[in-house]
Design an enzyme around this catalytic site. Sequence first.
Site, PDB file in Angstrom:
ATOM      1  CG  ASN A  12       0.432  -9.183  20.389  1.00 21.81           C
ATOM      2  OD1 ASN A  12       0.115  -8.008  20.406  1.00 21.81           O
ATOM      3  ND2 ASN A  12       0.751  -9.819  19.274  1.00 21.81           N
ATOM      4  NE  ARG A  19      -7.785  -6.231  23.492  1.00 26.38           N
ATOM      5  CZ  ARG A  19      -7.077  -5.239  24.056  1.00 26.38           C
ATOM      6  NH1 ARG A  19      -5.982  -5.520  24.732  1.00 26.38           N
ATOM      7  NH2 ARG A  19      -7.474  -3.990  23.934  1.00 26.38           N
ATOM      8  CE1 TYR A  24      -2.042 -17.647  24.192  1.00 27.61           C
ATOM      9  CE2 TYR A  24      -3.598 -15.987  23.459  1.00 27.61           C
ATOM     10  CZ  TYR A  24      -2.618 -16.917  23.178  1.00 27.61           C
ATOM     11  OH  TYR A  24      -2.209 -17.114  21.886  1.00 27.61           O
ATOM     12  CG  ASN A  75       5.727 -17.449  25.379  1.00 23.66           C
ATOM     13  OD1 ASN A  75       5.697 -17.601  24.158  1.00 23.66           O
ATOM     14  ND2 ASN A  75       4.646 -17.487  26.132  1.00 23.66           N
ATOM     15  CG  HIS A  81       4.357 -20.140  15.402  1.00 24.18           C
ATOM     16  ND1 HIS A  81       4.546 -21.355  16.032  1.00 24.18           N
ATOM     17  CD2 HIS A  81       3.562 -19.409  16.234  1.00 24.18           C
ATOM     18  CE1 HIS A  81       3.865 -21.361  17.175  1.00 24.18           C
ATOM     19  NE2 HIS A  81       3.264 -20.193  17.331  1.00 24.18           N
ATOM     20  CD  GLU A  99       9.637 -23.449  21.594  1.00 21.80           C
ATOM     21  OE1 GLU A  99      10.559 -24.229  21.238  1.00 21.80           O
ATOM     22  OE2 GLU A  99       8.618 -23.260  20.909  1.00 21.80           O
ATOM     23  CG  HIS A 101       4.807 -21.981  23.389  1.00 19.91           C
ATOM     24  ND1 HIS A 101       4.945 -20.778  22.742  1.00 19.91           N
ATOM     25  CD2 HIS A 101       5.777 -22.786  22.904  1.00 19.91           C
ATOM     26  CE1 HIS A 101       5.942 -20.855  21.894  1.00 19.91           C
ATOM     27  NE2 HIS A 101       6.471 -22.064  21.970  1.00 19.91           N
ATOM     28  CG  LEU A 102       1.249 -18.446  28.606  1.00 20.90           C
ATOM     29  CD1 LEU A 102       0.728 -17.090  28.165  1.00 20.90           C
ATOM     30  CD2 LEU A 102       1.247 -18.577  30.111  1.00 20.90           C
ATOM     31  CB  SER A 103      -1.922 -22.048  24.360  1.00 22.61           C
ATOM     32  OG  SER A 103      -1.047 -21.627  23.321  1.00 22.61           O
ATOM     33  NE  ARG A 108      -3.962 -21.473  20.371  1.00 23.31           N
ATOM     34  CZ  ARG A 108      -3.493 -20.230  20.542  1.00 23.31           C
ATOM     35  NH1 ARG A 108      -2.363 -20.031  21.206  1.00 23.31           N
ATOM     36  NH2 ARG A 108      -4.148 -19.194  20.048  1.00 23.31           N
TER      37      ARG A 108
HETATM   38  O1  CA2 Z   1       0.786 -20.039  24.088  1.00 26.14           O
HETATM   39  C1  CA2 Z   1       1.708 -19.211  24.035  1.00 26.14           C
HETATM   40  O2  CA2 Z   1       2.357 -18.860  25.011  1.00 26.14           O
HETATM   41  C2  CA2 Z   1       2.012 -18.524  22.687  1.00 26.14           C
HETATM   42  O3  CA2 Z   1       3.421 -18.316  22.614  1.00 26.14           O
HETATM   43  C3  CA2 Z   1       1.276 -17.207  22.705  1.00 26.14           C
HETATM   44  C4  CA2 Z   1       1.387 -16.450  21.383  1.00 26.14           C
HETATM   45  C5  CA2 Z   1       1.021 -17.339  20.201  1.00 26.14           C
HETATM   46  O4  CA2 Z   1       1.264 -16.652  18.983  1.00 26.14           O
HETATM   47  C6  CA2 Z   1       1.812 -18.632  20.207  1.00 26.14           C
HETATM   48  O5  CA2 Z   1       1.374 -19.439  19.122  1.00 26.14           O
HETATM   49  C7  CA2 Z   1       1.608 -19.391  21.503  1.00 26.14           C
HETATM   50  C8  CA2 Z   1       0.435 -15.254  21.376  1.00 26.14           C
HETATM   51  C9  CA2 Z   1       0.623 -14.307  22.515  1.00 26.14           C
HETATM   52  C10 CA2 Z   1      -0.506 -13.332  22.476  1.00 26.14           C
HETATM   53  O6  CA2 Z   1      -0.887 -13.048  23.780  1.00 26.14           O
HETATM   54  C11 CA2 Z   1      -2.089 -12.496  23.990  1.00 26.14           C
HETATM   55  C12 CA2 Z   1      -2.447 -12.292  25.280  1.00 26.14           C
HETATM   56  C13 CA2 Z   1      -3.665 -11.734  25.576  1.00 26.14           C
HETATM   57  C14 CA2 Z   1      -4.515 -11.383  24.581  1.00 26.14           C
HETATM   58  C15 CA2 Z   1      -4.169 -11.593  23.286  1.00 26.14           C
HETATM   59  C16 CA2 Z   1      -2.935 -12.149  22.980  1.00 26.14           C
END
Ligand code: CA2
Length: 146
Positions: A12, A19, A24, A75, A81, A99, A101-103, A108
């Site tokens: 994703n 989105r 993000y 990432n 998880h 590793e 992660h953006l967030s 969360r």
């Molecule tokens: O914060 C991050 O980089 C994550 O790896 C992003 C994953 C999430 O499942 C992890 O817990 C944290 C989700 C990526 C989904 O990216 C999107 C981007 C735009 C719109 C929707 C989803």
Amino acid sequence: MASALFILNGPNLNRLGTREPDVYGHTTLGDIERMCRETAEDIGFDIEFRQTNFEGMLVDWIQEAGDVAQGLIINPAAYTHTSVAIRDAITTADIPTVEVHLSNIHARDAFRHHSYVSPVAYGVICGFGATGYRLAIEALSEVIRA
Ligand code: CA2
């Protein structure tokens, strides 16, 4: 030949910037790739930057990184998880791995607080958005050169 870093992105993340900008941001994965290329070029590293929505593809690419690269930035997105396979591949690749992660996954949902990858990573960066990738390249280059 310049040292090579693999930068791998999971499911994703190809949707970044389109989105959920509240979580993000507005930066696209293409923007992040450009920033990574500039950062790596400045410090004399080649990068291989890829994204896939498939777990097995990530495993194949981690194995490839273990064969040809000096370091790995990953990432794993949601597979962070859930995936023992990705953790095992990183262990077997036996190259320093960051590793990213953006967030801030710890701020969360509870199910995002656990990472299968963190225990086998050299380091973890989360919560700094796209800047985390730049920080990972800089940190990993120091580890590789040390
Ligand atoms: O914060 C991050 O980089 C994550 O790896 C992003 C994953 C999430 O499942 C992890 O817990 C944290 C989700 C990526 C989904 O990216 C999107 C981007 C735009 C719109 C929707 C989803």
